[in-house]
Scaffold this motif. Structure first.
Motif, PDB file in Angstrom:
ATOM      1  N   UNK A   1      50.905  32.024 119.451  1.00  0.00           N
ATOM      2  CA  UNK A   1      51.161  30.975 118.461  1.00  0.00           C
ATOM      3  C   UNK A   1      49.889  30.181 118.174  1.00  0.00           C
ATOM      4  N   UNK A   2      49.145  29.874 119.230  1.00  0.00           N
ATOM      5  CA  UNK A   2      47.892  29.139 119.057  1.00  0.00           C
ATOM      6  C   UNK A   2      46.889  29.975 118.260  1.00  0.00           C
ATOM      7  N   UNK A   3      46.779  31.253 118.613  1.00  0.00           N
ATOM      8  CA  UNK A   3      45.866  32.150 117.893  1.00  0.00           C
ATOM      9  C   UNK A   3      46.249  32.250 116.421  1.00  0.00           C
ATOM     10  N   UNK A   4      47.548  32.444 116.159  1.00  0.00           N
ATOM     11  CA  UNK A   4      48.013  32.579 114.774  1.00  0.00           C
ATOM     12  C   UNK A   4      47.794  31.299 113.982  1.00  0.00           C
ATOM     13  N   UNK A   5      48.045  30.154 114.605  1.00  0.00           N
ATOM     14  CA  UNK A   5      47.866  28.872 113.923  1.00  0.00           C
ATOM     15  C   UNK A   5      46.397  28.641 113.603  1.00  0.00           C
ATOM     16  N   UNK A   6      45.540  28.878 114.587  1.00  0.00           N
ATOM     17  CA  UNK A   6      44.104  28.711 114.391  1.00  0.00           C
ATOM     18  C   UNK A   6      43.607  29.593 113.243  1.00  0.00           C
ATOM     19  N   UNK A   7      44.020  30.857 113.259  1.00  0.00           N
ATOM     20  CA  UNK A   7      43.499  31.804 112.271  1.00  0.00           C
ATOM     21  C   UNK A   7      44.163  31.651 110.903  1.00  0.00           C
ATOM     22  N   UNK A   8      45.375  31.108 110.880  1.00  0.00           N
ATOM     23  CA  UNK A   8      45.976  30.745 109.592  1.00  0.00           C
ATOM     24  C   UNK A   8      45.143  29.666 108.917  1.00  0.00           C
ATOM     25  N   UNK A   9      44.701  28.690 109.708  1.00  0.00           N
ATOM     26  CA  UNK A   9      43.834  27.654 109.154  1.00  0.00           C
ATOM     27  C   UNK A   9      42.534  28.267 108.625  1.00  0.00           C
ATOM     28  N   UNK A  10      41.960  29.205 109.363  1.00  0.00           N
ATOM     29  CA  UNK A  10      40.739  29.873 108.886  1.00  0.00           C
ATOM     30  C   UNK A  10      40.979  30.552 107.543  1.00  0.00           C
ATOM     31  N   UNK A  11      42.120  31.267 107.433  1.00  0.00           N
ATOM     32  CA  UNK A  11      42.435  31.956 106.175  1.00  0.00           C
ATOM     33  C   UNK A  11      42.625  30.967 105.034  1.00  0.00           C
ATOM     34  N   UNK A  12      43.246  29.829 105.329  1.00  0.00           N
ATOM     35  CA  UNK A  12      43.487  28.820 104.295  1.00  0.00           C
ATOM     36  C   UNK A  12      42.178  28.169 103.844  1.00  0.00           C
ATOM     37  N   UNK A  13      41.250  27.997 104.765  1.00  0.00           N
ATOM     38  CA  UNK A  13      39.942  27.443 104.394  1.00  0.00           C
ATOM     39  C   UNK A  13      39.219  28.391 103.441  1.00  0.00           C
TER      40      UNK A  13
END
Length: 558
Positions: free
Chosen positions: A132-144
């Motif tokens: 969940x932490x990995x997915x949340x972190x990388x979702x933010x990267x994709x959104x940036x």
């Protein structure tokens, strides 16, 4: 002799509902993950706010050998031993990362007859918090990157994006990468990199949040980079804090498991102590304090790292300071600090090296006493220890007016920790001192806080700042970040920033090469030496010993 995984597989677990019942938790209070794992519902946690707190015991250690000194094992064994002597006890530990599990150490759920169960699940995917932490972190990267691709309304300077992607495995090849290559439809090219998941600010936020509202607010405060005008850009500016909180809502709830002796344990959150703040979640510790009379928790690596951060970063958020500190030491670690090479630690008795290496343990004792908390030393036994070496450690601790207790929880489980449990209860009952923080964050600058940590905890002489670090300090003061706590990223093997400086080095300088603002977590990370936020695998990783049989039996997991 059985391995840890063989001991765990031979043990009969209780259904987690029965373990929960010893804490007066019903099935309605749980979210079951199979028969032996559960999360405690956030609504139940909130209902406990008015309950009185139990006693809090912090387990830390001296600067370790590469294999570690058994701090997690002692944490589990002490919890079982307190139960054995009739106390209502509970354990609150960190979750293992796949990085060290597959890399250097192997399993990280205790060891021998002092383990949390189900050991193989905890060491691998558990309840999915790390994912969940990995997915949340990388979702933010994709959104940036999508924001920049779609017109960049916030005027983000892609050269100054500080948010990195993460992966929960040691992978040195991903430390520095270039993304967005291949033409306009593939995104905007820029330099990027990966940290290990436990170094993500999302992990730190999970471990310091006290509610869903607090979690969302902290996520919104994350600084992801800067505009072309050098103005910080936050997740709140991107308007995605709600979506990211949604991905984290289940991960926020503590994971309930059990030990081999069926003592209840929360295993929740796992930031490293050398690159993050090194403590399990505030929510797990706070909830355990409401459910049990004695709560045993741990802080990563030596007391100069995990314990300092526990006291100065976690305690203000927890609202509760430790009632006692247990410092784990081993004869082998004292020998190492006394000048014996790691490869020679099992080569025979060396009392003089033990005496010389005691200087490291002595400094950690002094450091914890600065906080006004009683200290007990747990001498974690290994088969190669001799009677003369053990006697030397006990005598040297007695000279410091600190009780040193031989601890054999790896081999003997709860029985092997009974003397330690009695010593800790006695230390708590007899303590008359009040907790004294090392610093009050809002009353001092970043430089003043770092100087305090370096001189009072590490025993250093002064602090040197790189040109980049000096420029960042000026910017942080302008941004109003200078009154936040400081999280030192430093080697775990030495009191200094040089991992080869064993024992108790003196008159050394600490070099701060740069800072990383973790505004969502609520602290500023100071990077020292050659510390890496994405470790690499060793020449012979622990993964080489792991396997699974046709019928699903795990082998080689420590």
């Amino acid at each position: 002799m059985k391995t840890d995984i063989e001991i765990a597989q031979a043990n009969e677990m209780l259904p987690i509902k029965e373990v929960a019942a010893t804490l007066s938790l019903t099935e309605d209070d749980l979210k079951l993950y199979g028969k032996y794992k559960a999360k405690v519902d956030i609504k139940k946690i909130n209902s406990l706010n008015e309950e009185a707190d139990g006693k809090l015991i912090l387990v830390t250690a001296i600067n370790p050998t590469p294999a570690g000194e058994g701090k997690s094992t002692v944490t589990v064994g002490l919890g079982d031993a307190l139960t054995r002597i009739g106390k209502k006890a509970m354990i609150a530990m960190r979750e293992p990362s796949l990085g060290p599990t597959m890399g250097v150490k192997g399993g990280a759920a205790g060891g021998g007859y002092a383990q949390v169960q189900p050991m193989q699940d905890i060491n691998l995917h558990f309840t999915g918090d790390m994912h969940a932490i990995t997915a949340t972190n990388n979702t933010l990267s994709a959104l940036i990157d999508n924001h920049i691709q779609q017109g960049n309304a916030l005027n983000i300077d892609q050269r100054r994006i500080t948010w990195k992607r993460v992966l929960d495995i040691n992978d040195r090849a991903l430390r520095n990468i270039v993304i967005g290559l291949g033409g306009p439809i593939q995104g905007v090219p820029r330099q990027d990199g990966f940290d290990i998941t436990v170094a993500s600010e999302i992990m730190a936020i999970l471990c310091l949040s006290t509610s869903l509202t607090d979690l969302k607010n902290r996520i919104g405060n994350i600084v992801i980079g800067y505009t072309f005008d050098r103005v910080p850009v936050t997740v709140r500016d991107l308007k995605v804090e709600g979506a990211l909180t949604l991905l984290m809502k289940d991960a926020l709830e503590p994971n309930l498991v059990q030990t081999l002796y069926h003592t209840p344990a929360f295993v929740h959150g796992g930031p490293f102590a050398n690159i993050a703040h090194g403590c399990n979640s505030v929510l797990a510790t706070k909830t355990a304090l409401k459910l049990a009379d004695y709560v045993i928790t741990e802080a990563g690596f030596g007391a100069d790292l995990g314990a300092e951060k526990f006291m100065d970063i976690k305690v203000p958020q927890l609202g509760k300071s430790p009632d006692a500190v247990v410092i784990v030491a081993t004869v082998r670690s004292l020998k190492m600090h006394g000048g014996v090479l790691v490869k020679d630690l099992n080569s025979g008795e060396n009392v003089e090296a033990v005496k010389a290496g005691f200087a490291n343990l002595q400094k950690h004792i002094e450091n914890m006493q600065q906080y006004g908390v009683p200290v007990v030393v747990a001498l974690n036994e290994f088969t190669n220890d001799t009677a003369a070496e053990i006697a030397a450690v006990v005598s040297l601790c007695a000279a410091q007016e600190v009780e040193c207790v031989q601890t054999a929880v790896w081999a003997k489980g709860a029985e092997g920790g009974e003397a330690l449990a009695n010593a800790v209860v006695k230390a708590i009952d007899e303590n008359t001192k009040a907790f004294v923080p090392l610093y009050v964050a809002e009353d001092s600058s970043i430089e003043e806080k770092i100087e305090t940590i370096v001189t009072k905890i590490y025993g250093g002489a002064s602090v040197i700042y790189s040109k980049e670090a000096k420029n960042q300090l000026r910017q942080y003061k302008k941004n109003g970040w200078d009154r936040l706590p400081v999280c030192m990223a430093k080697t775990q093997y030495s009191l200094s920033d040089d991992q080869k400086a064993i024992g108790r080095p003196e008159n050394f300088d600490i070099t701060i090469r740069s800072f990383v603002p973790k505004i969502g977590a609520g602290f500023v990370v100071a990077l020292t030496g050659d510390i890496l936020t994405m470790p690499g695998l060793p020449k012979e990783p622990a993964a080489l010993r792991m396997d699974v049989t046709e019928d699903g039996v795990v082998t080689g997991l420590f």
